[in-house]
Scaffold this motif. Structure first.
Motif, mmCIF file in Angstrom:
data_model
loop_
_atom_site.group_PDB
_atom_site.id
_atom_site.type_symbol
_atom_site.label_atom_id
_atom_site.label_comp_id
_atom_site.label_asym_id
_atom_site.label_seq_id
_atom_site.Cartn_x
_atom_site.Cartn_y
_atom_site.Cartn_z
ATOM 1 N N SER A 79 0.795 -1.224 0.000
ATOM 2 C CA SER A 79 0.000 0.000 0.000
ATOM 3 C C SER A 79 0.830 1.277 0.000
ATOM 4 N N TYR A 85 3.902 6.611 -5.303
ATOM 5 C CA TYR A 85 3.163 6.758 -4.045
ATOM 6 C C TYR A 85 3.133 8.213 -3.570
ATOM 7 N N TYR A 106 -2.011 -3.170 -5.654
ATOM 8 C CA TYR A 106 -1.859 -1.850 -5.017
ATOM 9 C C TYR A 106 -1.262 -0.787 -5.944
ATOM 10 N N TYR A 109 -3.450 2.256 -5.474
ATOM 11 C CA TYR A 109 -4.164 2.239 -4.192
ATOM 12 C C TYR A 109 -4.271 3.645 -3.588
ATOM 13 N N ASN A 110 -5.516 4.037 -3.284
ATOM 14 C CA ASN A 110 -5.793 5.331 -2.650
ATOM 15 C C ASN A 110 -5.269 6.532 -3.445
ATOM 16 N N ARG A 129 -6.395 -5.098 -4.884
ATOM 17 C CA ARG A 129 -6.521 -3.685 -4.487
ATOM 18 C C ARG A 129 -5.836 -2.724 -5.460
#
Length: 201
Positions: A79, A85, A106, A109-110, A129
């Motif tokens: 994550s 990121y 991931y 992810y988010n 995910r």
């Protein structure tokens, strides 16, 4: 003077966030590294360096398009370990070009302001995910060659209004995998469009 033998067979990957000028700059960086002895990392190879090219001209320019090119499988991440990121709250669109065969776990992810993600037909699987928590994603298109979608791949993509399902040989999607759980839950409904060549769901 730089000793280019130090870089012989070193591997590089490139990620571009920004405008057309950024893409041109990335090409120039790539040529320079190739001349120095680097090569682009191939499928399954660990890169020695990761070049992320971006800019920030104005506050509005702090919203980026992420382009991913290459051959073979994208790595699986955790994550907090995917290469972009630190830009996750600035990426508004992503394009995964032909040649990439999967979306790693991931991978997005988010990415909370991601509104669109274009996946080419070379994609055969979407990881665990991969797009979970992309709460601004408006539309999902499943490419025609996708066979597997792992758990929670699109979990909590609450703004989705449309799903275009083009996968022709998709394995069964068990409800327990929560692939589409809470997708579109902030809206009044989702339009699902089944591709003309889809023979099973």
């Amino acid at each position: 003077m730089i000793d280019n033998s130090l870089f012989k067979d070193k591997k590089a990957v490139y990620y571009t966030l920004g405008c057309k000028l950024n893409f041109s700059e990335t090409s120039t960086i790539g040529r320079t590294l190739t001349e120095a002895g680097f090569r682009t990392a191939r499928r399954g190879e660990q890169a020695d360096i990761c070049v992320v090219n971006t800019c920030s001209v104005t506050e509005q320019a702090d919203k980026y398009k992420l382009v991913i090119r290459g051959e073979g499988q994208m790595a699986d991440y955790s994550s907090t370990s995917y290469p972009w990121y630190s830009y996750r709250n600035k990426i508004v669109s992503a394009v995964i070009y032909d040649g990439v065969t999967n979306i790693g776990s991931y991978a997005f992810y988010n990415c909370s302001i991601l509104e669109s993600a274009v996946m080419y037909d070379s994609i055969t699987s979407i990881g665990n995910r991969a797009f979970s928590g992309c709460s601004s994603l408006i539309s999902i298109t499943i490419p025609k060659n996708v066979v597997t979608i792992d758990k929670y791949a699109f979990y909590n993509c609450t703004a989705v209004e449309e799903i275009r399902f083009n996968a022709q040989m998709m394995e069964d999607l068990a409800s327990s995998n929560n692939v589409f759980s809470y997708v579109g839950s902030n809206g009044s409904g989702i339009q699902v469009i089944i591709g003309k060549d889809v023979t099973k769901l």
